[in-house]
Design an enzyme around this catalytic site. Structure first.
Site, short mmCIF file in Angstrom:
data_model
loop_
_atom_site.label_atom_id
_atom_site.label_comp_id
_atom_site.label_asym_id
_atom_site.label_seq_id
_atom_site.Cartn_x
_atom_site.Cartn_y
_atom_site.Cartn_z
N CYS A 108 0.86 -1.18 0.00
CA CYS A 108 0.00 0.00 0.00
C CYS A 108 0.90 1.24 0.00
CB CYS A 108 -0.87 -0.01 1.25
SG CYS A 108 -1.89 1.46 1.46
N CYS A 156 -0.86 3.45 -6.41
CA CYS A 156 -1.79 2.88 -5.44
C CYS A 156 -2.00 1.44 -5.91
CB CYS A 156 -3.12 3.64 -5.46
SG CYS A 156 -4.45 2.82 -4.54
N1 DGL Z 1 -4.02 0.49 -1.80
C1 DGL Z 1 -3.69 1.74 -1.20
C2 DGL Z 1 -2.43 2.33 -1.84
O1 DGL Z 1 -1.63 1.64 -2.44
C3 DGL Z 1 -4.72 2.83 -1.08
C4 DGL Z 1 -6.16 2.65 -0.86
C5 DGL Z 1 -6.77 3.56 0.23
O2 DGL Z 1 -6.97 4.77 0.03
O3 DGL Z 1 -7.01 3.02 1.28
O4 DGL Z 1 -2.19 3.50 -1.72
#
Ligand code: DGL
Length: 282
Positions: free
Chosen positions: A87, A202
């Protein structure tokens, strides 16, 4: 003994501690997909802090506090051999702090691929598509200063794309016009030059990349870091005891139980089906 504890113990008996993948939702599965190819033979635990989704909307100090407390529990419960923070929003905020707070743990972070984008662009116009949190981070600004000062970098923070990706993964449907509207600010024309690279900063976004290609005003390279993260985990895994313990040949995955844990509790059937398609049980 509850089912989960029993299975953890089975994995412990094999001296086979899991690799923990962490995200706010199901975006981290884009990294799991690549890791499955490069790092078989160890159990995986997938943790989604979905009770706090989306991370992109959180104020930094509260999210940091939440993550440090959550990781104290996760490390205690799962005893991971390595943790992949799949993430960008979490890594750009907390990776240094987590390494400080848990010095015995191995963390692999996920940060916007600004350096490779700056090396590859021909037009010099690069866009970074991320959550509002990642766009705000000093970490992201430092990457641009250190590696892309010769480029024009546009940071585009989307409040809705991660949620649209979650919907697409669960329901198999997404509003293409909404995706098109979210990516539109990435496309810049300046002095006869055009954006030629969009960094998917993301881990949710790779699941929407075909819709992005379809709705983009012109073709660009979409940089997805999932494979690079899995490769980084692979290189760190080379220094770990072999799966199954010293002297035990790699199992190739038989008998290994991969578990998913969602902080909101037991997820809805569509999500359970999705996770089971990725090889996880609850
Ligand atoms: N999957 C997360 C990232 O790589 C973001 C998603 C969220 O906003 O929670 O930034």
């Amino acid at each position: 003994m509850r089912g989960r504890d029993m299975n953890l113990d089975t994995n412990r008996d094999r001296d086979n501690r899991p690799i923990l993948f962490f995200d706010s939702g199901i975006g981290g599965l884009s990294v799991v997909k690549e890791a499955r190819i490069l790092l078989p033979g160890r159990p995986y635990v997938y943790v989604a802090d979905d009770a706090a989704f989306p991370y992109g909307a959180w104020e930094e100090a509260s999210l940091l506090e939440r993550m440090v407390a959550l990781f104290a529990e996760l490390i205690d419960t799962h005893r991971p051999v390595m943790t992949v923070i799949a993430c960008n929003t979490a890594s750009t905020l907390a990776i240094h702090r987590l390494r400080e707070a848990f010095p015995a743990e191995i963390f692999v972070g996920t940060v916007p691929a600004i350096k490779p984008a700056a090396e590859r662009t021909r037009s010099g116009l690069v866009s970074v598509l991320a959550t509002p949190g990642t766009v705000r981070r000093q970490y992201t600004r430092d990457l641009i200063r250190d590696y892309a000062s010769q480029c024009h970098v546009r940071l585009v923070g989307s409040e809705t794309l991660a949620g649209l990706a979650e919907q697409y993964m669960r329901e198999g449907f997404v509003d293409e016009a909404a995706v098109g509207a979210e990516i539109a600010p990435c496309f810049v024309e300046q002095d006869g030059r055009r954006t030629d690279i969009v960094v998917l900063a993301c881990t949710h976004y790779p699941f929407l990349v075909n819709r992005m290609r379809k709705t983009a005003p012109w073709p660009v390279d979409w940089i997805d870091t999932s494979e690079a993260i899995a490769r980084r985990a692979l290189s760190l895994a080379a220094d770990l005891p072999p799966p199954g313990g010293e002297g035990v040949p790699p199992s190739g995955g038989e008998g290994i139980v991969d578990r998913a844990h969602f902080t909101s509790g037991t997820p809805a059937p569509a999500l359970r089906r999705l996770l089971s398609g990725f090889g996880f049980q609850f």
